[in-house]
Motif scaffolding. Structure first.
Motif, PDB file in Angstrom:
ATOM      1  N   VAL A  76     -47.448   1.739   7.914  1.00 52.63           N
ATOM      2  CA  VAL A  76     -46.234   0.983   8.211  1.00 52.63           C
ATOM      3  C   VAL A  76     -45.112   1.788   8.719  1.00 52.63           C
ATOM      4  O   VAL A  76     -44.557   1.470   9.511  1.00 52.63           O
ATOM      5  CB  VAL A  76     -45.754   0.054   6.876  1.00 52.63           C
ATOM      6  CG1 VAL A  76     -44.584  -0.576   7.286  1.00 52.63           C
ATOM      7  CG2 VAL A  76     -46.917  -0.954   6.651  1.00 52.63           C
ATOM      8  N   GLY A  77     -45.084   2.909   8.029  1.00 53.10           N
ATOM      9  CA  GLY A  77     -44.080   3.855   8.568  1.00 53.10           C
ATOM     10  C   GLY A  77     -44.179   4.142  10.060  1.00 53.10           C
ATOM     11  O   GLY A  77     -43.329   4.411  10.899  1.00 53.10           O
ATOM     12  N   GLY A  78     -45.604   4.358  10.290  1.00 50.87           N
ATOM     13  CA  GLY A  78     -45.978   5.075  11.822  1.00 50.87           C
ATOM     14  C   GLY A  78     -45.750   3.896  12.611  1.00 50.87           C
ATOM     15  O   GLY A  78     -45.442   3.841  13.779  1.00 50.87           O
ATOM     16  N   LEU A  79     -46.018   2.466  12.190  1.00 53.10           N
ATOM     17  CA  LEU A  79     -45.835   1.563  12.893  1.00 53.10           C
ATOM     18  C   LEU A  79     -44.367   1.087  13.390  1.00 53.10           C
ATOM     19  O   LEU A  79     -44.019   0.605  14.175  1.00 53.10           O
ATOM     20  CB  LEU A  79     -46.736   0.296  12.216  1.00 53.10           C
ATOM     21  CG  LEU A  79     -48.204   0.146  12.400  1.00 53.10           C
ATOM     22  CD1 LEU A  79     -48.733  -0.801  11.574  1.00 53.10           C
ATOM     23  CD2 LEU A  79     -48.643   0.240  13.845  1.00 53.10           C
ATOM     24  N   ALA A  84     -42.865  13.497   6.938  1.00 52.54           N
ATOM     25  CA  ALA A  84     -41.957  12.999   8.188  1.00 52.54           C
ATOM     26  C   ALA A  84     -42.920  13.641   9.480  1.00 52.54           C
ATOM     27  O   ALA A  84     -43.101  12.980  10.492  1.00 52.54           O
ATOM     28  CB  ALA A  84     -40.707  13.646   8.034  1.00 52.54           C
ATOM     29  N   GLY A  85     -43.417  14.876   9.410  1.00 58.89           N
ATOM     30  CA  GLY A  85     -44.211  15.465  10.480  1.00 58.89           C
ATOM     31  C   GLY A  85     -45.491  14.456  10.651  1.00 58.89           C
ATOM     32  O   GLY A  85     -45.901  14.222  11.739  1.00 58.89           O
ATOM     33  N   VAL A  88     -51.726  17.912   5.380  1.00 55.36           N
ATOM     34  CA  VAL A  88     -51.759  17.343   4.256  1.00 55.36           C
ATOM     35  C   VAL A  88     -50.478  16.455   3.833  1.00 55.36           C
ATOM     36  O   VAL A  88     -49.288  17.066   4.147  1.00 55.36           O
ATOM     37  CB  VAL A  88     -51.790  18.852   3.332  1.00 55.36           C
ATOM     38  CG1 VAL A  88     -51.656  18.253   1.895  1.00 55.36           C
ATOM     39  CG2 VAL A  88     -52.862  19.556   3.228  1.00 55.36           C
ATOM     40  N   ALA A  89     -50.636  15.340   4.048  1.00 57.41           N
ATOM     41  CA  ALA A  89     -49.651  14.410   3.982  1.00 57.41           C
ATOM     42  C   ALA A  89     -48.433  14.813   3.105  1.00 57.41           C
ATOM     43  O   ALA A  89     -47.192  14.920   3.488  1.00 57.41           O
ATOM     44  CB  ALA A  89     -49.976  12.991   3.657  1.00 57.41           C
ATOM     45  N   GLY A 110     -39.137   6.643   5.629  1.00 55.88           N
ATOM     46  CA  GLY A 110     -39.210   8.007   6.218  1.00 55.88           C
ATOM     47  C   GLY A 110     -40.127   9.155   5.614  1.00 55.88           C
ATOM     48  O   GLY A 110     -40.521  10.037   6.164  1.00 55.88           O
ATOM     49  N   HIS A 111     -40.489   9.040   4.203  1.00 58.49           N
ATOM     50  CA  HIS A 111     -41.127   9.856   3.633  1.00 58.49           C
ATOM     51  C   HIS A 111     -42.039   9.245   2.577  1.00 58.49           C
ATOM     52  O   HIS A 111     -42.030   9.297   1.447  1.00 58.49           O
ATOM     53  CB  HIS A 111     -40.310  10.807   2.696  1.00 58.49           C
ATOM     54  CG  HIS A 111     -39.114  11.295   3.362  1.00 58.49           C
ATOM     55  ND1 HIS A 111     -37.869  10.877   4.003  1.00 58.49           N
ATOM     56  CD2 HIS A 111     -38.997  13.099   4.150  1.00 58.49           C
ATOM     57  CE1 HIS A 111     -37.340  12.015   4.748  1.00 58.49           C
ATOM     58  NE2 HIS A 111     -38.075  13.068   4.811  1.00 58.49           N
ATOM     59  N   PRO A 112     -43.083   8.585   3.192  1.00 57.53           N
ATOM     60  CA  PRO A 112     -43.892   7.803   2.228  1.00 57.53           C
ATOM     61  C   PRO A 112     -44.870   8.746   1.629  1.00 57.53           C
ATOM     62  O   PRO A 112     -44.863   9.866   1.538  1.00 57.53           O
ATOM     63  CB  PRO A 112     -44.500   6.891   3.266  1.00 57.53           C
ATOM     64  CG  PRO A 112     -44.520   7.533   4.600  1.00 57.53           C
ATOM     65  CD  PRO A 112     -43.348   8.428   4.574  1.00 57.53           C
TER      66      PRO A 112
END
Ligand code: CS2
Length: 494
Positions: free
Chosen positions: A166-169, A109-110, A103-104, A156-158
């Motif tokens: 984009v955070g993952g990329l 961050a996880g 659950v995002a 870092g906390h989208p």
């Protein structure tokens, strides 16, 4: 009754298919954003069918907002059932493709850390039309969207779909890892291309070099996805659990039909989804246009006009002869001529199959569910067709009635004077316009046509469109939906 789960699979009622592979050996190669019924009844089913031969493609299923589905599936070890029914027969199958659930908002961050896992090669999305933070009329990023503004400053906390992608990329780039392929699976026009534009526009708000790296290295294949998967009801839960002999807290109930056409443009290895029935092609656009305009365009028309006629479900709407006839005529006379030829494809048979699918008595597909989020759906379902026809000087009587049906619906009160619950990201705007205009077509139609996020700037100024919509809306208010549908059908009958 016991709960469905890895330890109870041997208690399943006879005849129900279960995973034919060792789930413990399945790695997570896909992160899927949007754990709704559609993903679980479509892409996850195609993936499940190939895990026996290629266990690299298990799916981490991510809920971006509500924890409900994840909470229901966690005690089931990610297992759930899919029931496909056409009213005559039923086929049930337990799907094991979900190797994990997240659950995002619980741990953004996880989730980013999972996206940076080198074993993950594909990030797919079914976040619905409104999940892309875009302007539906133009496909442009809404940079003023609160989640987008937040994510641009806190990658870092989208919170948003674009923020996670984009955070993952960004993490992968920092770590010298290759990017993942981003696979859009929502009913948007040119969905991969559109998502690419949005991802790059968002990345530019964060870091121009990152945006350039994404633009140079990340692939965004477009897809056409098709399966009618209504929201699960409590009646489904009870019926399915009784049939399984095990409690399934969030089953999927759908139709036998399923189609997935995927642009073959992946950054690296990809699952052999074609072995499970998907089609890899060079250009998805003609398939996509056909599906969005014929299926989804008809669906929205049936939803608005059907709801106003008192029909709770699509099948009930199809049982109204004038409405079913009007939609059939619209598909044949107004939509089909706007579609590019698809070599060897029988569009007449496709239309007939669609009407049959809409009649499926086993699906309780609520008109109110499809009516939801109209501002995000109208452009690709109806307005593109209308623009194409007007450009060629062709008439739009039924399409204009469909748009007027949406306007009558968002006016907020049904024909019995009961409130219509408006579920739409622009609900507040629509309500304010409707309240100010009142139930008067000559005021309400221009007011709603001024919503540029839906209609753009040019279409509302085309008198052929504006007049046709206003006339149809006037008739809906004055004569009622039933009489208007009958009249338009009769007058336009060829
Ligand atoms: C429907 C779609 O809810 C809706 O708006 O039109 O979800 C439709 O059922 C699917 O696109 C079918 O593939």
């Amino acid at each position: 009754m016991h709960r469905l789960g890895p330890a109870t699979l041997d208690r399943l009622s006879p005849g129900i298919l279960a995973p034919d592979y060792d789930r413990a050996a399945v790695a997570t190669g896909i992160v899927h954003l949007g754990l709704g019924a559609f993903h679980r009844g479509h892409q996850a089913v195609y993936t499940d069918a190939l895990l026996k031969d290629d266990p690299r493609w298990g799916i981490l299923g991510v809920s971006l907002r509500s924890p409900d589905t994840s909470a229901a599936l966690l005690p089931q070890g990610g297992l759930y059932s899919v029931t496909a029914s056409d009213g005559a027969g039923r086929q049930r199958r337990v799907i094991g493709a979900l190797t994990g659930l997240a659950v995002a908002p619980d741990d953004p961050a996880g989730l980013l850390a999972r996206l940076a896992d080198p074993a993950v090669r594909i990030v797919s999305t079914t976040v619905t039309e409104k999940g892309y933070s875009h302007d539906p009329a133009t496909g442009a990023l809404r940079a003023d969207d609160p989640d987008i503004r937040h994510d641009a400053g806190h990658l870092g906390h989208p919170r948003s779909t674009l923020g996670f992608i984009v955070g993952g990329l960004q993490l992968r780039r920092q770590r010298g890892l290759p990017p993942y392929t981003v696979l859009a699976c929502d009913n948007l026009p040119a969905n991969g291309h559109t998502l690419r534009g949005l991802v790059i526009a968002f990345a530019e708000l964060v870091d121009r070099d990152l945006a350039k790296w994404i633009s140079d290295t990340v692939r965004f294949p477009s897809t056409m996805v098709d399966r009618i998967v209504p929201a699960t009801t409590d009646a489904d839960r009870a019926e399915v659990s009784a049939a399984l002999g095990l409690v399934d807290a969030w089953p999927v109930v759908t139709e036998p039909f399923s189609q997935w056409v995927i642009e073959d443009d992946f950054g690296g290895d990809r699952p052999a989804w074609d072995v499970s029935g998907a089609q890899f092609v060079r250009d998805v656009a003609p398939f996509e246009l056909m599906k969005l305009r014929l299926l989804n365009g008809a669906h929205s028309t049936l939803a608005y006009l059907g709801y106003l006629m008192g029909c709770q479900t699509v099948a009930e709407a199809m049982a109204e002869p004038d409405l079913a006839g009007l939609v059939e005529d619209m598909m044949r006379e107004e939509v089909t001529p706007t579609l590019p030829a698809l070599g060897g494809f029988d569009v007449t048979a496709y239309r007939a199959a669609l009407l049959q699918r809409f009649r499926n008595p086993a699906l309780k597909h609520r008109t109110a569910q499809i009516a939801m989020d109209g501002t995000q759906k109208l452009p690709q379902r109806l307005l593109g067709t209308i623009r194409d026809r007007l450009a060629r000087g062709l008439p739009i009587p039924r399409l204009a009635l469909a748009v007027a049906g949406w306007m009558r619906y968002v006016s907020g009160t049904d024909e019995q004077g009961q409130p219509i619950e408006l579920r739409d990201p622009l609900a507040a705007t629509l309500r304010a316009l409707a309240d100010e205009a009142g139930p008067v077509a000559s005021r309400l139609a221009p007011a709603l046509l001024s919503v540029t996020a839906v209609f753009g700037r040019e279409l509302p100024n085309d008198p052929r469109f504006a007049n046709a919509v206003e006339t149809a809306l006037d008739s809906l208010f004055r004569d009622g939906t039933r009489a208007t549908v009958a009249q338009v059908r009769h007058v336009t009958r060829t």
